[in-house]
Design an enzyme around this catalytic site. Sequence first.
Site, PDB file in Angstrom:
ATOM      1  N   LEU A 167       3.714  -4.559  -0.793  1.00 46.54           N
ATOM      2  CA  LEU A 167       4.437  -4.806   0.451  1.00 46.54           C
ATOM      3  C   LEU A 167       5.611  -3.854   0.606  1.00 46.54           C
ATOM      4  CD1 LEU A 167       2.618  -7.364   0.330  1.00 46.54           C
ATOM      5  CD2 LEU A 167       4.396  -8.491   1.669  1.00 46.54           C
TER       6      LEU A 167
ATOM      7  N   VAL B 195       2.422  -7.185  -8.513  1.00 46.02           N
ATOM      8  CA  VAL B 195       1.600  -6.196  -7.816  1.00 46.02           C
ATOM      9  C   VAL B 195       1.815  -6.303  -6.305  1.00 46.02           C
ATOM     10  CG1 VAL B 195      -0.751  -5.390  -7.364  1.00 46.02           C
ATOM     11  CG2 VAL B 195      -0.122  -6.152  -9.665  1.00 46.02           C
ATOM     12  N   CYS B 196       1.836  -7.530  -5.806  1.00 47.36           N
ATOM     13  CA  CYS B 196       2.035  -7.746  -4.370  1.00 47.36           C
ATOM     14  C   CYS B 196       3.390  -7.228  -3.907  1.00 47.36           C
ATOM     15  CB  CYS B 196       1.909  -9.227  -4.041  1.00 47.36           C
ATOM     16  SG  CYS B 196       0.315  -9.951  -4.469  1.00 47.36           S
ATOM     17  N   THR B 197       4.393  -7.402  -4.730  1.00 48.20           N
ATOM     18  CA  THR B 197       5.729  -6.927  -4.372  1.00 48.20           C
ATOM     19  C   THR B 197       5.721  -5.407  -4.160  1.00 48.20           C
ATOM     20  OG1 THR B 197       6.789  -8.749  -5.557  1.00 48.20           O
ATOM     21  CG2 THR B 197       8.133  -6.783  -5.151  1.00 48.20           C
TER      22      THR B 197
END
Length: 212
Positions: A49, A44-46
Amino acid sequence: MTLRLGDTAPDFEQDSSIGKLHFYEWAGEAWVVLFSHPADFTPVCTTELGLTAKLKPEFDRRNVKAIALSVDAASSHKAWIDDIEHTQHTVVGFPIIADEDRKVSALYDMIHPEASATATVRALFVIDPAKKVRLMITYPMSTGRNFDEVLRVIDALQLTDKYTVATPGNWKQGDDVIIPLSVQDPQVLAQKYPKGFTAERPYLRLTPQPGK
């Protein structure tokens, strides 16, 4: 520490993907979107960002700088940035704070023990050039953020800072805006809102967006 809207955003010095970073000096006279993510090399973070990187032209147009944070090391951030750029087809043009000692996480209350005792939740702060906190949004770890909403709110904040208006629910650029109840004098109304207004009720007055 608990932050509230209108509080001064805490200053800090911390390592990052671009080296030692002094927050106030880095921010300068820009608006800032400071957001935390639970961990590097997570799916999810990938995507988040990568999306932030692709929005750089929109941020630039609004005089906004983005800066991310997690409790991983700067070396991990640098390796992860390579993954982000390859999988999301973009260039990460903003720093990621390496908050291994949780100093910044504590200043901004980004660790919520009932969600995780060690990782930061998806906290997001919009900070204006005077270093005041203007928006706070907290998402659960399993839900990616809506950055269209972040841009929408920044537009609303910048508009209402410049003109004596408020924005209705679901407002977006070009929509009508609301005349605050504090403005009642007919002469002032004519001066501030030359395009006129419609009043659904005495307390609900809509006028075309100023500056358009």
